[in-house]
Design a protein around this motif. Sequence first.
Motif, PDB file in Angstrom:
ATOM      1  N   SER A  36       0.881  -1.178   0.000  1.00 24.08           N
ATOM      2  CA  SER A  36       0.000   0.000   0.000  1.00 24.08           C
ATOM      3  C   SER A  36       0.915   1.223   0.000  1.00 24.08           C
ATOM      4  N   ALA A  37       1.030   1.874  -1.152  1.00 27.16           N
ATOM      5  CA  ALA A  37       2.067   2.880  -1.373  1.00 27.16           C
ATOM      6  C   ALA A  37       1.970   4.073  -0.431  1.00 27.16           C
ATOM      7  N   VAL A  38       0.766   4.415   0.012  1.00 25.25           N
ATOM      8  CA  VAL A  38       0.614   5.569   0.892  1.00 25.25           C
ATOM      9  C   VAL A  38       1.029   5.220   2.323  1.00 25.25           C
ATOM     10  N   LEU A  39       0.689   4.026   2.761  1.00 28.55           N
ATOM     11  CA  LEU A  39       0.898   3.651   4.159  1.00 28.55           C
ATOM     12  C   LEU A  39       2.310   3.159   4.462  1.00 28.55           C
ATOM     13  N   TRP A  40       2.955   2.521   3.498  1.00 26.15           N
ATOM     14  CA  TRP A  40       4.272   1.931   3.751  1.00 26.15           C
ATOM     15  C   TRP A  40       5.223   2.199   2.595  1.00 26.15           C
ATOM     16  N   GLN A  41       6.498   1.879   2.805  1.00 27.71           N
ATOM     17  CA  GLN A  41       7.488   2.070   1.760  1.00 27.71           C
ATOM     18  C   GLN A  41       7.269   1.075   0.619  1.00 27.71           C
ATOM     19  N   GLU A  42       7.798   1.420  -0.549  1.00 31.34           N
ATOM     20  CA  GLU A  42       7.594   0.637  -1.761  1.00 31.34           C
ATOM     21  C   GLU A  42       8.209  -0.759  -1.626  1.00 31.34           C
ATOM     22  N   PRO A  43       7.375  -1.807  -1.642  1.00 25.56           N
ATOM     23  CA  PRO A  43       7.882  -3.149  -1.349  1.00 25.56           C
ATOM     24  C   PRO A  43       8.844  -3.700  -2.393  1.00 25.56           C
ATOM     25  N   PHE A  44       8.639  -3.386  -3.668  1.00 26.01           N
ATOM     26  CA  PHE A  44       9.482  -3.995  -4.685  1.00 26.01           C
ATOM     27  C   PHE A  44      10.927  -3.527  -4.586  1.00 26.01           C
ATOM     28  N   VAL A  45      11.139  -2.311  -4.101  1.00 29.77           N
ATOM     29  CA  VAL A  45      12.504  -1.845  -3.847  1.00 29.77           C
ATOM     30  C   VAL A  45      13.124  -2.676  -2.724  1.00 29.77           C
ATOM     31  N   PRO A  61       4.180  -9.765  -2.730  1.00 33.40           N
ATOM     32  CA  PRO A  61       3.227  -8.958  -1.978  1.00 33.40           C
ATOM     33  C   PRO A  61       2.034  -9.775  -1.493  1.00 33.40           C
ATOM     34  N   MET A  62       1.572  -9.468  -0.311  1.00 29.12           N
ATOM     35  CA  MET A  62       0.354 -10.074   0.229  1.00 29.12           C
ATOM     36  C   MET A  62      -0.568  -8.945   0.698  1.00 29.12           C
ATOM     37  N   VAL A  63      -1.270  -8.292  -0.286  1.00 32.85           N
ATOM     38  CA  VAL A  63      -1.238  -8.586  -1.717  1.00 32.85           C
ATOM     39  C   VAL A  63      -1.170  -7.261  -2.485  1.00 32.85           C
ATOM     40  N   THR A  64      -0.758  -7.365  -3.763  1.00 31.31           N
ATOM     41  CA  THR A  64      -0.858  -6.222  -4.658  1.00 31.31           C
ATOM     42  C   THR A  64      -2.248  -6.212  -5.286  1.00 31.31           C
ATOM     43  N   ASN A  65      -2.476  -5.300  -6.212  1.00 35.28           N
ATOM     44  CA  ASN A  65      -3.783  -5.211  -6.857  1.00 35.28           C
ATOM     45  C   ASN A  65      -3.593  -4.670  -8.271  1.00 35.28           C
ATOM     46  N   PRO A  66      -4.609  -4.778  -9.140  1.00 33.52           N
ATOM     47  CA  PRO A  66      -4.442  -4.350 -10.529  1.00 33.52           C
ATOM     48  C   PRO A  66      -4.716  -2.881 -10.781  1.00 33.52           C
ATOM     49  N   GLY A  67      -4.836  -2.071  -9.707  1.00 36.74           N
ATOM     50  CA  GLY A  67      -5.210  -0.686  -9.890  1.00 36.74           C
ATOM     51  C   GLY A  67      -4.149   0.341  -9.587  1.00 36.74           C
ATOM     52  N   THR A  68      -3.209   0.049  -8.692  1.00 34.77           N
ATOM     53  CA  THR A  68      -2.236   1.070  -8.299  1.00 34.77           C
ATOM     54  C   THR A  68      -1.011   1.100  -9.208  1.00 34.77           C
ATOM     55  N   ARG A  69      -0.796   0.044  -9.982  1.00 36.78           N
ATOM     56  CA  ARG A  69       0.268   0.019 -10.982  1.00 36.78           C
ATOM     57  C   ARG A  69      -0.323  -0.513 -12.282  1.00 36.78           C
ATOM     58  N   THR A  70       0.182  -0.030 -13.406  1.00 35.84           N
ATOM     59  CA  THR A  70      -0.252  -0.645 -14.661  1.00 35.84           C
ATOM     60  C   THR A  70       0.296  -2.062 -14.713  1.00 35.84           C
ATOM     61  N   TRP A  71      -0.404  -2.924 -15.430  1.00 27.33           N
ATOM     62  CA  TRP A  71      -0.092  -4.346 -15.389  1.00 27.33           C
ATOM     63  C   TRP A  71       1.285  -4.646 -15.979  1.00 27.33           C
ATOM     64  N   ILE A  93      -2.145 -11.312  -5.191  1.00 33.86           N
ATOM     65  CA  ILE A  93      -2.961 -10.238  -5.750  1.00 33.86           C
ATOM     66  C   ILE A  93      -4.405 -10.352  -5.284  1.00 33.86           C
ATOM     67  N   GLY A  94      -5.058  -9.197  -5.152  1.00 33.93           N
ATOM     68  CA  GLY A  94      -6.466  -9.158  -4.781  1.00 33.93           C
ATOM     69  C   GLY A  94      -7.108  -7.915  -5.364  1.00 33.93           C
ATOM     70  N   ARG A  95      -8.318  -7.623  -4.929  1.00 29.78           N
ATOM     71  CA  ARG A  95      -9.057  -6.472  -5.469  1.00 29.78           C
ATOM     72  C   ARG A  95      -8.477  -5.149  -5.000  1.00 29.78           C
ATOM     73  N   GLY A  96      -7.794  -5.148  -3.852  1.00 32.70           N
ATOM     74  CA  GLY A  96      -7.234  -3.916  -3.315  1.00 32.70           C
ATOM     75  C   GLY A  96      -8.090  -3.372  -2.195  1.00 32.70           C
ATOM     76  N   ASP A  97      -7.536  -3.318  -0.987  1.00 35.39           N
ATOM     77  CA  ASP A  97      -8.263  -2.768   0.158  1.00 35.39           C
ATOM     78  C   ASP A  97      -7.598  -1.455   0.561  1.00 35.39           C
ATOM     79  N   SER A  98      -6.587  -1.514   1.392  1.00 32.18           N
ATOM     80  CA  SER A  98      -5.965  -0.281   1.875  1.00 32.18           C
ATOM     81  C   SER A  98      -5.328   0.523   0.749  1.00 32.18           C
ATOM     82  N   ALA A  99      -4.664  -0.141  -0.199  1.00 32.30           N
ATOM     83  CA  ALA A  99      -3.965   0.584  -1.259  1.00 32.30           C
ATOM     84  C   ALA A  99      -4.917   1.443  -2.071  1.00 32.30           C
ATOM     85  N   MET A 100      -6.089   0.930  -2.351  1.00 31.05           N
ATOM     86  CA  MET A 100      -7.062   1.664  -3.161  1.00 31.05           C
ATOM     87  C   MET A 100      -7.854   2.668  -2.321  1.00 31.05           C
ATOM     88  N   ARG A 101      -8.334   2.242  -1.166  1.00 29.83           N
ATOM     89  CA  ARG A 101      -9.223   3.102  -0.378  1.00 29.83           C
ATOM     90  C   ARG A 101      -8.488   4.308   0.202  1.00 29.83           C
TER      91      ARG A 101
END
Length: 333
Positions: A36-45, A61-71, A93-101
């Motif tokens: 979740s890019a707003v709440l924590w540091q970028e995991p892939f780095v 990631p547990m989990v990423t989602n298809p909305g915050t990054r292009t596929w 991957i999932g629908r996105g909870d914290s990252a999207m909201r």
Amino acid sequence: MDFGLVLQTDPPASRVISLMKRAERNGFTHGWTFDSAVLWQEPFVVYSQILANTTTLKVGPMVTNPGTRTWEVTASTFATLNDMFGNRTVCGIGRGDSAMRVAGRKPNTLARLGEAIDAIRDLAEGREAEVDRQRIRLPWVRDGELPVWMAAYGPKALALTGQRADGFILQLADPFLTEWMVKAVRNAAAEAGRDPDAITVCVAAPAYVGDDLAHAREQCRWFGGMVGNHVADLVSRYGEHSGMVPEALTDYIKGREGYDYSHHGRAGNPSTDFVPDEIVDRFCLLGPPEAHIEKLRALRDLGVDQFAVYDMHDAQETTIDAYGAEIIPALGD
């Protein structure tokens, strides 16, 4: 049974890396983080450094989602890590909870998620895929492998998992609900002409090793609130007594009055006062090592291939070491 460690990428990243190294030394095979890019540091780095400082640990990631990054960016990032360190990544991957909201967006639709699962996997493994009605391929990928595991609770999401995903992530450790959901995923896989037993099942939940159950419950009560976000979505979609979702999952959120994501996934979260002790005990693994071993054996008998330890509490090192010394060896029989 495999074991994973789940962390948030709170700064400093050096601590996350240190805990993942400790986990590998103790027999854990997977290292997972929130995304979740707003709440924590970028995991892939951070993954790049975890992989550089471990030998066999797989990360994702547990989990990423298809909305915050292009596929294509998601696929390219996984493929780059695999090219650098061997095929040691998994895409949860999932629908996105914290990252999207937290960013003011709604979670992704299941239709979009299903399309993303196929596209990200195909691109990361070097095949052509359709992204936004454009056929593209990553021409530099060689011998890439990217299992995609989907997080799900509700009937439509469970069906999609069985139809499209390589693995199923269930974020709770209640044996009754695990049995119900694993059966739904495998039935959907069989109906889609897939091998149901080829889908990896990962149960993820907090674990706290020790004799002080009252303290352990308070350290892990946040998890019932996190799960409650998804359950509230299901109730709004299907109704409280629809029969589509077990009441054993939905009953406890009746006292839920909203959720503050600034405390998401953290001990002492004030948005989780509605979560009763019974739910903490059912959803988590608490108590002495013997209690963990007993519950994990029950989960393994239900077809669970991996248990991923949410390690967000005040005994992170102690839990990792206890699992390495007593619990992981006992599940190797």
